[in-house]
Design an enzyme around this catalytic site. Structure first.
Site, PDB file in Angstrom:
ATOM      1  N   THR A  28       0.843  -1.190   0.000  1.00 15.58           N
ATOM      2  CA  THR A  28       0.000   0.000   0.000  1.00 15.58           C
ATOM      3  C   THR A  28       0.879   1.240   0.000  1.00 15.58           C
ATOM      4  O   THR A  28       1.764   1.373   0.842  1.00 15.58           O
ATOM      5  CB  THR A  28      -0.912  -0.023   1.237  1.00 15.58           C
ATOM      6  OG1 THR A  28      -1.859  -1.075   1.056  1.00 15.58           O
ATOM      7  CG2 THR A  28      -1.644   1.287   1.439  1.00 15.58           C
ATOM      8  N   HIS A 177      -6.802 -11.101  -0.210  1.00 11.56           N
ATOM      9  CA  HIS A 177      -6.097 -10.655   1.006  1.00 11.56           C
ATOM     10  C   HIS A 177      -6.793 -11.258   2.232  1.00 11.56           C
ATOM     11  O   HIS A 177      -7.785 -10.722   2.720  1.00 11.56           O
ATOM     12  CB  HIS A 177      -6.118  -9.128   1.055  1.00 11.56           C
ATOM     13  CG  HIS A 177      -5.158  -8.526   2.027  1.00 11.56           C
ATOM     14  ND1 HIS A 177      -4.557  -9.257   3.039  1.00 11.56           N
ATOM     15  CD2 HIS A 177      -4.677  -7.254   2.138  1.00 11.56           C
ATOM     16  CE1 HIS A 177      -3.760  -8.437   3.730  1.00 11.56           C
ATOM     17  NE2 HIS A 177      -3.811  -7.229   3.201  1.00 11.56           N
ATOM     18  N   ASN A 180      -3.214 -10.094   7.777  1.00  8.43           N
ATOM     19  CA  ASN A 180      -2.930  -8.808   8.435  1.00  8.43           C
ATOM     20  C   ASN A 180      -4.105  -8.154   9.161  1.00  8.43           C
ATOM     21  O   ASN A 180      -4.172  -6.919   9.256  1.00  8.43           O
ATOM     22  CB  ASN A 180      -2.325  -7.828   7.416  1.00  8.43           C
ATOM     23  CG  ASN A 180      -0.996  -8.316   6.886  1.00  8.43           C
ATOM     24  OD1 ASN A 180      -0.454  -9.299   7.409  1.00  8.43           O
ATOM     25  ND2 ASN A 180      -0.467  -7.681   5.859  1.00  8.43           N
ATOM     26  N   TYR A 182      -7.330  -7.906   8.465  1.00  9.76           N
ATOM     27  CA  TYR A 182      -8.446  -7.312   7.728  1.00  9.76           C
ATOM     28  C   TYR A 182      -9.644  -8.280   7.700  1.00  9.76           C
ATOM     29  O   TYR A 182      -9.633  -9.305   8.371  1.00  9.76           O
ATOM     30  CB  TYR A 182      -7.968  -6.859   6.343  1.00  9.76           C
ATOM     31  CG  TYR A 182      -6.889  -5.799   6.487  1.00  9.76           C
ATOM     32  CD1 TYR A 182      -7.204  -4.542   7.014  1.00  9.76           C
ATOM     33  CD2 TYR A 182      -5.559  -6.068   6.183  1.00  9.76           C
ATOM     34  CE1 TYR A 182      -6.213  -3.583   7.213  1.00  9.76           C
ATOM     35  CE2 TYR A 182      -4.569  -5.112   6.381  1.00  9.76           C
ATOM     36  CZ  TYR A 182      -4.899  -3.867   6.890  1.00  9.76           C
ATOM     37  OH  TYR A 182      -3.927  -2.925   7.098  1.00  9.76           O
ATOM     38  N   ASN A 237      -2.994  -4.952  13.665  1.00  3.55           N
ATOM     39  CA  ASN A 237      -4.424  -4.638  13.696  1.00  3.55           C
ATOM     40  C   ASN A 237      -5.148  -5.360  14.822  1.00  3.55           C
ATOM     41  O   ASN A 237      -6.321  -5.706  14.706  1.00  3.55           O
ATOM     42  CB  ASN A 237      -5.095  -4.908  12.337  1.00  3.55           C
ATOM     43  CG  ASN A 237      -4.702  -3.854  11.310  1.00  3.55           C
ATOM     44  OD1 ASN A 237      -4.531  -2.690  11.650  1.00  3.55           O
ATOM     45  ND2 ASN A 237      -4.541  -4.263  10.056  1.00  3.55           N
TER      46      ASN A 237
HETATM   47  C1  LIG Z   1       4.582   0.322   3.040  1.00  3.78           C
HETATM   48  C2  LIG Z   1       4.000  -1.052   3.216  1.00  3.78           C
HETATM   49  C3  LIG Z   1       2.738  -1.305   2.707  1.00  3.78           C
HETATM   50  C4  LIG Z   1       2.187  -2.611   2.806  1.00  3.78           C
HETATM   51  N1  LIG Z   1       0.964  -2.861   2.234  1.00  3.78           N
HETATM   52  C5  LIG Z   1       0.476  -4.125   2.206  1.00  3.78           C
HETATM   53  C6  LIG Z   1      -0.718  -4.437   1.494  1.00  3.78           C
HETATM   54  O1  LIG Z   1      -1.363  -3.581   0.845  1.00  3.78           O
HETATM   55  N2  LIG Z   1      -1.154  -5.728   1.533  1.00  3.78           N
HETATM   56  C7  LIG Z   1      -0.481  -6.708   2.223  1.00  3.78           C
HETATM   57  O2  LIG Z   1      -0.927  -7.859   2.224  1.00  3.78           O
HETATM   58  N3  LIG Z   1       0.666  -6.439   2.885  1.00  3.78           N
HETATM   59  C8  LIG Z   1       1.172  -5.189   2.868  1.00  3.78           C
HETATM   60  N4  LIG Z   1       2.374  -4.928   3.481  1.00  3.78           N
HETATM   61  C9  LIG Z   1       3.197  -6.040   3.988  1.00  3.78           C
HETATM   62  C10 LIG Z   1       4.221  -6.468   2.911  1.00  3.78           C
HETATM   63  O3  LIG Z   1       3.544  -7.097   1.827  1.00  3.78           O
HETATM   64  C11 LIG Z   1       5.256  -7.467   3.450  1.00  3.78           C
HETATM   65  O4  LIG Z   1       4.560  -8.588   3.950  1.00  3.78           O
HETATM   66  C12 LIG Z   1       6.139  -6.867   4.553  1.00  3.78           C
HETATM   67  O5  LIG Z   1       6.706  -5.645   4.127  1.00  3.78           O
HETATM   68  C13 LIG Z   1       7.264  -7.828   4.972  1.00  3.78           C
HETATM   69  O6  LIG Z   1       8.094  -8.138   3.868  1.00  3.78           O
HETATM   70  P1  LIG Z   1       9.550  -7.444   3.693  1.00  3.78           P
HETATM   71  O7  LIG Z   1      10.323  -7.753   4.951  1.00  3.78           O
HETATM   72  O8  LIG Z   1      10.144  -8.096   2.480  1.00  3.78           O
HETATM   73  O9  LIG Z   1       9.324  -5.971   3.526  1.00  3.78           O
HETATM   74  C14 LIG Z   1       2.920  -3.640   3.444  1.00  3.78           C
HETATM   75  C15 LIG Z   1       4.187  -3.348   3.980  1.00  3.78           C
HETATM   76  C16 LIG Z   1       4.730  -2.082   3.866  1.00  3.78           C
HETATM   77  C17 LIG Z   1       6.117  -1.809   4.401  1.00  3.78           C
END
Ligand SMILES: Cc1cc2nc3c(=O)[nH]c(=O)nc-3n(C[C@H](O)[C@H](O)[C@H](O)COP(=O)(O)O)c2cc1C
Length: 362
Positions: A28, A177, A180, A182, A237
């Protein structure tokens, strides 16, 4: 002798041949126009990242009711379909593939974000701890309205309709989804689901909405173009479950019957064991699912290759690394240094921290 698999090895996912096993995680970024319409800036951002084996889009609200953050791009009306079309075309022009993440936030919203100032909906009228960002600033969460049994088909229809909009927008598939904290996760876990009807109580009842959504979305796409994301360790959440091993084990086993494109497990929360419920063992979950398995959270090139080589996953999704490194597969291939992500611009900042991270070639 066949060469050992790495994060850069090709792989088949559903009907698609992917050139590598790097998935861009759903992220996001809150850069859409008000009205939730994707714009030219977003086209450029996704185009830059088309080298991923698969891009999963940021969460896209399936309806006005499904929205929980300002400037998130929806997937339920014609203007949004058109906006997304420009994004899918740009990714395809560069030879990439992109799934859309179907999102309903449930109670993680606020009347200021809801149509007609309505209360957010949830399985049960339980207020989450914490605050929500709206276009008018930060507010405490409110106590949501518990969905009536008769309203559940309307929720499933929101997902089905949005899946159809995603098809019209030219995506290659969709990710549901279920993670997290939701709406679908709120139904799944017993900390947020206190219902006494067919959608609450026993594990099979709590998983019913997710599985019915999978069925509805698969009726639009064919199940081999549908993925599901779950987060068994994630307390984000204000969510928890009294027996996550049983809850998520049941769901993984049930998903086997669909022949999905993939199951996507984010390990977020692993750094704080116990926060989302009793200890959860990822190694016990993995063998329960027969299809393609994506893992995520905190992986590097080295740990991702190890996970693939040891059959703990088939693909690995990268979030923050893809935010900061549009050419992440190339950087992994060349063992090149990585740009650092800037958390201050994750959810704001226009082009800054969005489309201005340098490429290796710059
Ligand atoms: C800025 C940001 C926005 C995110 N938005 C979503 C999202 O829209 N949907 C989702 O399932 N996870 C979302 N996440 C979680 C990421 O998909 C991911 O699971 C998380 O960053 C851990 O992976 P990483 O260590 O490779 O960053 C978001 C994470 C970040 C940092």
């Amino acid at each position: 002798m066949s060469e050992a698999l790495t994060i850069l090895s090709p792989v088949k996912l559903g009907p698609y041949d992917l050139p590598n096993r790097l998935v861009m995680a759903p992220l996001t970024r809150c850069r859409a126009d008000s009205g939730g319409v994707p714009n030219a800036l977003m086209v450029e951002y996704y185009r830059q990242r088309a080298g991923a084996g698969l891009i999963i889009s940021e969460g896209a609200p399936v309806s006005p009711q499904g929205k929980g953050y300002p400037y998130t791009p929806g997937i339920y009306n014609d203007a949004q379909i058109q906006g997304w079309q420009a994004i899918t075309s740009a990714v395809h022009e560069r030879g990439g593939r992109i799934f859309l993440q179907l999102w309903h936030v449930g109670r993680i919203s606020h009347p200021a974000l809801q149509p007609d100032g309505a209360l957010p909906v949830a399985p049960s009228a339980l207020k989450p701890a914490g605050q929500v960002l709206t276009e008018q600033g930060l507010f405490d969460f409110v106590t949501p309205r518990a969905l009536e049994l008769a309203e559940i088909p309307m929720i499933i229809e929101q997902f089905r309709h949005a899946a159809d909009c995603a098809r019209q927008a030219g995506f290659d598939g969709v990710e549901i989804h279920g993670a997290n904290g939701y709406l679908l996760d709120q139904f799944l876990r017993d900390g947020t689901n206190r219902r006494a009807d067919a959608y609450g109580g026993a594990t099979a009842n709590r998983a019913r909405l997710l599985l019915e959504v999978v069925e509805a979305v698969a009726s639009v796409w064919g199940s081999d173009k549908v993925g599901v994301r779950l987060s068994p360790l994630q307390p984000f959440n204000d969510i928890r479950d009294s027996d996550p091993q049983a809850t998520f084990g049941y769901v993984a086993e049930q998903l086997n019957r669909f022949n999905l494109a993939y199951l996507h497990i984010t390990e977020m929360g692993k750094e704080a064991p116990g926060a989302a419920g009793p200890a959860f063992n990822l190694d016990e979950l993995r063998p329960l699912y027969n299809g393609t398995y994506i893992t995520n959270a905190g992986y590097t090139a080295e740990t991702a290759t190890a996970a693939i080589a040891e059959n703990r996953a088939d693909l690995v999704a990268f979030g923050k690394l893809f935010i900061a490194n549009p050419d992440l597969p190339e950087r992994f291939a060349r063992n090149a240094p990585l740009n650092e992500p800037d958390a201050d611009t994750f959810y704001q900042g226009g082009t800054q921290g969005y489309t201005d991270y340098p490429f290796l070639s710059d």
